[in-house]
Write a protein that holds these residues in place. Structure first.
Motif, mmCIF file in Angstrom:
data_model
loop_
_atom_site.group_PDB
_atom_site.id
_atom_site.type_symbol
_atom_site.label_atom_id
_atom_site.label_comp_id
_atom_site.label_asym_id
_atom_site.label_seq_id
_atom_site.Cartn_x
_atom_site.Cartn_y
_atom_site.Cartn_z
ATOM 1 N N SER A 193 -64.072 -23.213 -5.453
ATOM 2 C CA SER A 193 -63.719 -22.713 -4.346
ATOM 3 C C SER A 193 -62.348 -22.314 -4.811
ATOM 4 N N MET A 194 -61.715 -21.025 -4.522
ATOM 5 C CA MET A 194 -60.209 -20.753 -4.508
ATOM 6 C C MET A 194 -59.747 -21.013 -3.046
ATOM 7 N N ARG A 195 -60.525 -21.206 -2.077
ATOM 8 C CA ARG A 195 -59.690 -21.373 -0.672
ATOM 9 C C ARG A 195 -60.051 -22.827 -0.170
ATOM 10 N N LEU A 196 -59.024 -23.728 0.176
ATOM 11 C CA LEU A 196 -59.042 -24.805 0.766
ATOM 12 C C LEU A 196 -58.595 -24.793 2.250
ATOM 13 N N ILE A 197 -59.667 -25.230 3.021
ATOM 14 C CA ILE A 197 -59.378 -25.179 4.488
ATOM 15 C C ILE A 197 -59.341 -26.871 5.001
ATOM 16 N N PRO A 198 -58.252 -27.091 5.395
ATOM 17 C CA PRO A 198 -57.932 -28.434 5.745
ATOM 18 C C PRO A 198 -58.665 -28.521 7.274
ATOM 19 N N GLN A 199 -59.308 -29.888 7.308
ATOM 20 C CA GLN A 199 -60.202 -29.975 8.298
ATOM 21 C C GLN A 199 -59.461 -30.989 9.239
ATOM 22 N N GLN A 200 -59.588 -30.686 10.796
ATOM 23 C CA GLN A 200 -59.389 -31.387 11.837
ATOM 24 C C GLN A 200 -57.621 -31.828 11.614
ATOM 25 N N LEU A 201 -56.922 -30.478 11.362
ATOM 26 C CA LEU A 201 -55.553 -30.525 11.131
ATOM 27 C C LEU A 201 -54.881 -30.543 12.401
ATOM 28 N N THR A 202 -53.956 -31.528 12.704
ATOM 29 C CA THR A 202 -52.972 -31.782 13.834
ATOM 30 C C THR A 202 -51.893 -31.994 13.303
ATOM 31 N N ALA A 203 -50.795 -31.709 14.156
ATOM 32 C CA ALA A 203 -49.213 -32.127 13.703
ATOM 33 C C ALA A 203 -48.537 -32.248 14.994
ATOM 34 N N GLU A 204 -47.756 -33.560 14.874
ATOM 35 C CA GLU A 204 -47.197 -34.093 15.897
ATOM 36 C C GLU A 204 -45.664 -33.972 15.545
ATOM 37 N N GLN A 205 -44.603 -33.720 16.598
ATOM 38 C CA GLN A 205 -43.185 -33.613 16.247
ATOM 39 C C GLN A 205 -42.494 -35.050 16.762
ATOM 40 N N GLN A 206 -41.707 -35.676 16.134
ATOM 41 C CA GLN A 206 -40.780 -36.542 16.556
ATOM 42 C C GLN A 206 -39.592 -36.475 16.015
ATOM 43 N N GLY A 207 -38.600 -35.915 16.845
ATOM 44 C CA GLY A 207 -37.317 -35.454 16.356
ATOM 45 C C GLY A 207 -37.088 -34.384 15.258
ATOM 46 N N VAL A 252 -48.131 -24.314 10.101
ATOM 47 C CA VAL A 252 -49.038 -25.434 10.420
ATOM 48 C C VAL A 252 -50.385 -24.504 10.814
ATOM 49 N N GLN A 253 -49.989 -23.381 11.639
ATOM 50 C CA GLN A 253 -51.060 -22.544 12.369
ATOM 51 C C GLN A 253 -51.681 -21.846 11.302
ATOM 52 N N LEU A 254 -50.856 -20.995 10.440
ATOM 53 C CA LEU A 254 -51.097 -20.342 9.309
ATOM 54 C C LEU A 254 -52.350 -21.146 8.253
ATOM 55 N N VAL A 255 -51.691 -22.171 7.969
ATOM 56 C CA VAL A 255 -52.067 -23.088 6.923
ATOM 57 C C VAL A 255 -53.927 -23.674 7.433
ATOM 58 N N ALA A 256 -53.838 -23.731 8.826
ATOM 59 C CA ALA A 256 -55.134 -24.124 9.136
ATOM 60 C C ALA A 256 -56.240 -23.081 8.954
ATOM 61 N N LYS A 257 -55.760 -21.824 8.624
ATOM 62 C CA LYS A 257 -56.849 -20.913 8.254
ATOM 63 C C LYS A 257 -57.007 -21.160 6.718
ATOM 64 N N GLY A 258 -56.503 -21.728 6.121
ATOM 65 C CA GLY A 258 -56.924 -21.997 4.445
ATOM 66 C C GLY A 258 -55.559 -21.792 3.630
ATOM 67 N N VAL A 259 -55.659 -22.516 2.530
ATOM 68 C CA VAL A 259 -54.446 -22.307 1.640
ATOM 69 C C VAL A 259 -55.184 -22.186 0.205
ATOM 70 N N PRO A 260 -54.485 -21.864 -1.076
ATOM 71 C CA PRO A 260 -55.070 -21.890 -2.163
ATOM 72 C C PRO A 260 -55.269 -23.201 -2.733
#
Length: 349
Positions: free
Chosen positions: A299-313, A150-158
């Motif tokens: 654009s070749m790059r897509l940067i998710p905005q306001q990306l958060t992740a929450e674990q539940q089990g 998730v931390q990597l993806v926050a920088k952008g994906v194809p």
């Protein structure tokens, strides 16, 4: 017939080892549209914000046409939304200002009308600022590994087009091949889907080639750059440190072509790489030009905005926003090898 295998695109951060399930239930995939304008509150058009579960966009349009006595083509919307999800989207139709409409009394299966607002103009396809996503991944095989990605993806994906663009089992691509091999498609809507799918396929192929060549985040001579948050693009004869810095800061993005009639804009090494990547599909390129589909850049790059992740089990809930026309599955594919449970439902229907 060339290879049209889906899921062949290169990954930005390497193919993930994590597995997960998505869309086990409609509430696992929630999408909400944000328009690129504010309703005026007055005018001869009605904007309806609708929440739907288990229904596709066309079904809602048909039901609105039935309830209003209008034609289906008189009902407009800003974008298509998934059936196997909870989606909040906008519909529009023209309605006399002095004529009441008892929309609060309407009963549509799987549909709730959240609000109805007046506006001065018709809602056009693509009139979105962004889409907000809430996605739950279930049975995640390695939660810590996924959270690291998730931390990597926050920088952008194809910025790949998602598989839904290509139709079930790539059916829209088969139609494109039929069209560009001398066949015809009488239905304008189906022909449009085939043309759109072919351009999306060529775009994905070029982006994947840039990743494979190690130049996904490297400005080449002749590249075309896009200003962040804008459709404005410009060509670069020779890259320099300033441009590279702005690329890293996400102020600029590299682009790839949406093939069609008109200038590709790219030159030199960048144009050479683009043409080499889609060389097996020359007849598709010629067909798109002959049919006068307008060339564009994306654009070749897509940067998710306001990306958060929450674990539940062993589940992870994601929240993020994407610009209009971008696909959540392009974000998810970099996080996990996911299995989409809604595909099994689609095959049963």
């Amino acid at each position: 017939m060339m290879n049209l295998t889906l899921n062949q695109w290169q990954y930005c951060y390497g193919k993930p080892d994590v597995t997960a399930l998505i869309r086990c239930q409609p509430q696992d995939f929630i999408v909400e549209e944000q328009l690129n304008f504010s309703p005026s509150g007055a005018g001869e058009h009605l904007l309806l914000q609708v929440e739907k579960i288990g229904q596709n966009t066309q079904f809602v349009a048909r039901e609105l046409a039935r309830l209003t006595g209008l034609r289906v083509r008189d009902i407009s919307y800003a974008g298509l939304k998934d059936r196997h999800a909870i989606t909040r989207q906008w519909f529009c139709f023209k309605w006399p200002i002095k004529q009441d409409l008892a929309w609060q009394e309407w009963q549509i299966e799987g549909v709730q009308i959240l609000q109805c607002l007046r506006h001065s103009r018709k809602l056009r396809l693509g009139a979105l600022k962004r889409n907000l996503f809430q996605i739950r991944l279930r049975q995640v095989s390695d939660v810590p590994a996924l959270l690291t990605r998730v931390q990597l993806v926050a920088k952008g994906v194809p910025n790949y087009y998602g598989e839904q663009r290509f139709g079930r089992d790539g059916g829209n691509l088969q139609l494109a091949e039929q069209l560009f091999s001398g066949g015809s498609i009488a239905d304008r809507q189906i022909r449009g889907l085939a043309l759109s799918a072919s351009r999306s396929w060529l775009f994905n192929t070029i982006v994947s080639a840039r990743l494979q060549a190690g130049t996904f985040m490297q400005i080449l001579p002749g590249d075309v750059l896009q200003l962040d948050g804008s459709g404005s693009v410009f060509a670069v004869e020779q890259p320099d440190a300033t441009l590279n810095g702005r690329l890293l800061d996400a102020d600029l993005h590299l682009t790839a072509p949406l093939v069609g009639s008109g200038k590709a804009l790219s030159t030199a090494l960048a144009a050479e790489l683009e043409q080499q990547a889609i060389l097996p599909w020359q007849h598709w390129q010629h067909g798109l030009i002959e049919l006068r589909v307008q060339a564009a850049r994306r654009s070749m790059r897509l940067i998710p905005q306001q990306l958060t992740a929450e674990q539940q089990g062993n589940e992870v809930s994601l929240q993020f926003a994407l610009p209009a026309g971008c696909f959540a599955t392009s974000v998810l594919r970099e996080l996990a090898l996911y299995q989409d449970s809604s595909r099994h439902l689609a095959l049963m229907e």
